[in-house]
Design a protein around this motif. Sequence first.
Motif, mmCIF file in Angstrom:
data_model
loop_
_atom_site.group_PDB
_atom_site.id
_atom_site.type_symbol
_atom_site.label_atom_id
_atom_site.label_comp_id
_atom_site.label_asym_id
_atom_site.label_seq_id
_atom_site.Cartn_x
_atom_site.Cartn_y
_atom_site.Cartn_z
ATOM 1 N N ILE A 258 0.842 -1.200 0.000
ATOM 2 C CA ILE A 258 0.000 0.000 0.000
ATOM 3 C C ILE A 258 0.877 1.250 0.000
ATOM 4 O O ILE A 258 0.580 2.238 -0.688
ATOM 5 N N GLY A 259 1.965 1.191 0.751
ATOM 6 C CA GLY A 259 2.902 2.323 0.759
ATOM 7 C C GLY A 259 3.461 2.624 -0.620
ATOM 8 O O GLY A 259 3.515 3.785 -1.049
ATOM 9 N N THR A 260 3.829 1.559 -1.356
ATOM 10 C CA THR A 260 4.376 1.773 -2.707
ATOM 11 C C THR A 260 3.294 2.256 -3.672
ATOM 12 O O THR A 260 3.584 3.029 -4.590
ATOM 13 N N ILE A 261 2.044 1.807 -3.445
ATOM 14 C CA ILE A 261 0.943 2.276 -4.302
ATOM 15 C C ILE A 261 0.738 3.778 -4.111
ATOM 16 O O ILE A 261 0.674 4.540 -5.079
ATOM 17 N N TRP A 262 0.641 4.176 -2.854
ATOM 18 C CA TRP A 262 0.458 5.611 -2.584
ATOM 19 C C TRP A 262 1.668 6.418 -3.048
ATOM 20 O O TRP A 262 1.525 7.564 -3.501
ATOM 21 N N GLY A 263 2.842 5.833 -2.957
ATOM 22 C CA GLY A 263 4.053 6.557 -3.376
ATOM 23 C C GLY A 263 4.156 6.736 -4.879
ATOM 24 O O GLY A 263 4.843 7.652 -5.357
ATOM 25 N N SER A 264 3.463 5.872 -5.636
ATOM 26 C CA SER A 264 3.590 5.944 -7.099
ATOM 27 C C SER A 264 2.400 6.628 -7.774
ATOM 28 O O SER A 264 2.458 6.953 -8.955
ATOM 29 N N VAL A 265 1.305 6.836 -7.013
ATOM 30 C CA VAL A 265 0.107 7.423 -7.616
ATOM 31 C C VAL A 265 0.334 8.905 -7.919
ATOM 32 O O VAL A 265 1.082 9.584 -7.212
ATOM 33 N N ARG A 266 -0.271 9.388 -8.992
ATOM 34 C CA ARG A 266 -0.140 10.806 -9.361
ATOM 35 C C ARG A 266 -1.441 11.513 -9.014
ATOM 36 O O ARG A 266 -2.505 11.146 -9.507
ATOM 37 N N CYS A 267 -1.346 12.532 -8.162
ATOM 38 C CA CYS A 267 -2.530 13.264 -7.704
ATOM 39 C C CYS A 267 -2.549 14.676 -8.308
ATOM 40 O O CYS A 267 -1.496 15.275 -8.530
ATOM 41 N N GLY A 268 -3.759 15.166 -8.563
ATOM 42 C CA GLY A 268 -3.896 16.523 -9.108
ATOM 43 C C GLY A 268 -4.084 17.545 -7.992
ATOM 44 O O GLY A 268 -4.071 17.215 -6.810
ATOM 45 N N GLY A 269 -4.257 18.818 -8.383
ATOM 46 C CA GLY A 269 -4.535 19.868 -7.397
ATOM 47 C C GLY A 269 -3.373 20.816 -7.210
ATOM 48 O O GLY A 269 -2.472 20.917 -8.057
ATOM 49 N N ASN A 270 -3.391 21.530 -6.079
ATOM 50 C CA ASN A 270 -2.351 22.524 -5.796
ATOM 51 C C ASN A 270 -1.055 21.854 -5.315
ATOM 52 O O ASN A 270 -0.972 20.617 -5.251
ATOM 53 N N GLU A 271 -0.086 22.673 -4.933
ATOM 54 C CA GLU A 271 1.234 22.156 -4.542
ATOM 55 C C GLU A 271 1.146 21.140 -3.395
ATOM 56 O O GLU A 271 1.883 20.171 -3.371
ATOM 57 N N VAL A 272 0.271 21.384 -2.454
ATOM 58 C CA VAL A 272 0.124 20.481 -1.304
ATOM 59 C C VAL A 272 -0.639 19.224 -1.715
ATOM 60 O O VAL A 272 -0.234 18.100 -1.407
ATOM 61 N N GLU A 273 -1.752 19.394 -2.423
ATOM 62 C CA GLU A 273 -2.585 18.250 -2.828
ATOM 63 C C GLU A 273 -1.825 17.270 -3.719
ATOM 64 O O GLU A 273 -2.022 16.063 -3.648
ATOM 65 N N ARG A 274 -0.915 17.815 -4.538
ATOM 66 C CA ARG A 274 -0.142 16.959 -5.438
ATOM 67 C C ARG A 274 0.897 16.116 -4.693
ATOM 68 O O ARG A 274 1.393 15.134 -5.223
ATOM 69 N N SER A 326 -4.368 17.245 10.810
ATOM 70 C CA SER A 326 -4.999 16.105 10.125
ATOM 71 C C SER A 326 -5.386 16.537 8.713
ATOM 72 O O SER A 326 -5.802 17.680 8.499
ATOM 73 N N TYR A 327 -5.239 15.587 7.767
ATOM 74 C CA TYR A 327 -5.467 15.959 6.357
ATOM 75 C C TYR A 327 -6.065 14.750 5.631
ATOM 76 O O TYR A 327 -5.577 13.619 5.751
ATOM 77 N N SER A 328 -7.121 14.976 4.856
ATOM 78 C CA SER A 328 -7.757 13.908 4.077
ATOM 79 C C SER A 328 -7.233 13.923 2.643
ATOM 80 O O SER A 328 -7.142 14.996 2.025
ATOM 81 N N VAL A 329 -6.917 12.732 2.141
ATOM 82 C CA VAL A 329 -6.384 12.602 0.783
ATOM 83 C C VAL A 329 -7.311 11.703 -0.032
ATOM 84 O O VAL A 329 -7.650 10.598 0.392
ATOM 85 N N ASN A 330 -7.732 12.182 -1.192
ATOM 86 C CA ASN A 330 -8.509 11.377 -2.140
ATOM 87 C C ASN A 330 -7.776 11.393 -3.471
ATOM 88 O O ASN A 330 -7.615 12.450 -4.077
ATOM 89 N N MET A 334 -8.555 6.061 -4.211
ATOM 90 C CA MET A 334 -8.228 5.677 -2.835
ATOM 91 C C MET A 334 -8.481 6.860 -1.904
ATOM 92 O O MET A 334 -8.446 8.018 -2.323
ATOM 93 N N HIS A 335 -8.714 6.545 -0.641
ATOM 94 C CA HIS A 335 -8.963 7.593 0.361
ATOM 95 C C HIS A 335 -8.168 7.269 1.622
ATOM 96 O O HIS A 335 -8.051 6.106 2.014
ATOM 97 N N ALA A 336 -7.604 8.287 2.244
ATOM 98 C CA ALA A 336 -6.879 8.089 3.506
ATOM 99 C C ALA A 336 -6.876 9.392 4.294
ATOM 100 O O ALA A 336 -6.976 10.486 3.723
ATOM 101 N N THR A 337 -6.756 9.258 5.605
ATOM 102 C CA THR A 337 -6.562 10.426 6.478
ATOM 103 C C THR A 337 -5.142 10.343 7.029
ATOM 104 O O THR A 337 -4.728 9.283 7.538
ATOM 105 N N THR A 338 -4.396 11.427 6.911
ATOM 106 C CA THR A 338 -2.991 11.405 7.291
ATOM 107 C C THR A 338 -2.648 12.653 8.118
ATOM 108 O O THR A 338 -3.542 13.413 8.497
ATOM 109 N N THR A 339 -1.366 12.842 8.361
ATOM 110 C CA THR A 339 -0.885 13.989 9.142
ATOM 111 C C THR A 339 0.064 14.814 8.281
ATOM 112 O O THR A 339 0.943 14.265 7.604
#
Length: 344
Positions: A258-274, A326-330, A334-339
């Motif tokens: 799961i860590g490698t999946i999240w590490g390789s996924v490309r997310c859109g949005g602003n500098e933080v969201e990406r 706390s920060y929500s990522v979609n 996939m969805h996760a809540t992180t710090t």
Amino acid sequence: TRAALVDSLLMLNDLRAEYYPNYAVAAMNTKGQYMTQFYKDPKALYEGLGKIVAVNQEKTKPSLLLLQLNSAIDMFKDGNLGAEEVINTYQNAIALIGKAEQTEDVVKTKGDIEGLFITSQVASCDNLIALFTPRYEADPENIELVTNIVKMMGNTEGCQNNDLFLKAVTKMHANEPSAASAYYLYKLHASKDENDTAVKYLEEALAFPDLDSQTKANYQLELATFCTKNGMNGKAFSAAMKAAELDPANQGKAYYLIGTIWGSVRCGGNEVERRANYWVAVDYLQKAKAADESLTADCNRLIGSYSVYYPQKAEAFMYDIVDGQSYSVNCGGMHATTTVRTQK
């Protein structure tokens, strides 16, 4: 002489069969047993038993069918009989024994015949394909034939990556679906890079209610790994989470995946969201090494790689985001809540 005595014994049974038709089958089987005791030449035994089998058909004593095949294999090894003749002898023996009453002795001998043929390695894959393809095409609904194809080709080295074998396994699975046959079809399609079909069959295997939790956990982890390699991140994430839930022993590998999946996924949005996906990736890598110490070095290497992509503190501040929040990522289904973490 001994030879004359043997000839007399055999002739007595011929005469018995001729003059007492009601005892003909028994007389021929007795004759065959004498042959197996006294004939030392494989050719003589093969031909002699062949005549008895031709007369007695499914009433042939099962052990004679086994010994006829054994003599055919001996002749093949000596270069005196072709592979096709041995295969035909085997096929005939299986067909005849299948018509006999299925007593314990008959069932055991059938297994012995199959085992003898498989271990003899007489049949090359090319021979099996040439033999079975016309038979399958002529009678594709014959489940006994289909099962025989799967068994024989499945036990022949390097004979699983061909269309006939795939068709036979698919037909067998359609007739008698099981988790094992669905899993086998997943492996076959995966080897042919037919990824969507492979995933379909592995998911089908997972849906069987009689699948034990340990196997289910292993299948989920395999599904997660396969989907990760083939860019199906949403399915991979879901399967890895289930693998971790089903078996604590899988948690390290599942969280690492799961860590490698999240590490390789490309997310859109602003500098933080990406860049927020890297926080989630590191979260799971930390959980992975906590669950399985053997993964510590690999996890630390990836954590080092991913943490350099954290946003700058000033960048995060521009979006009213600070460390520890706390920060929500979609992202990527996939969805996760992180710090929140920033580069200092």
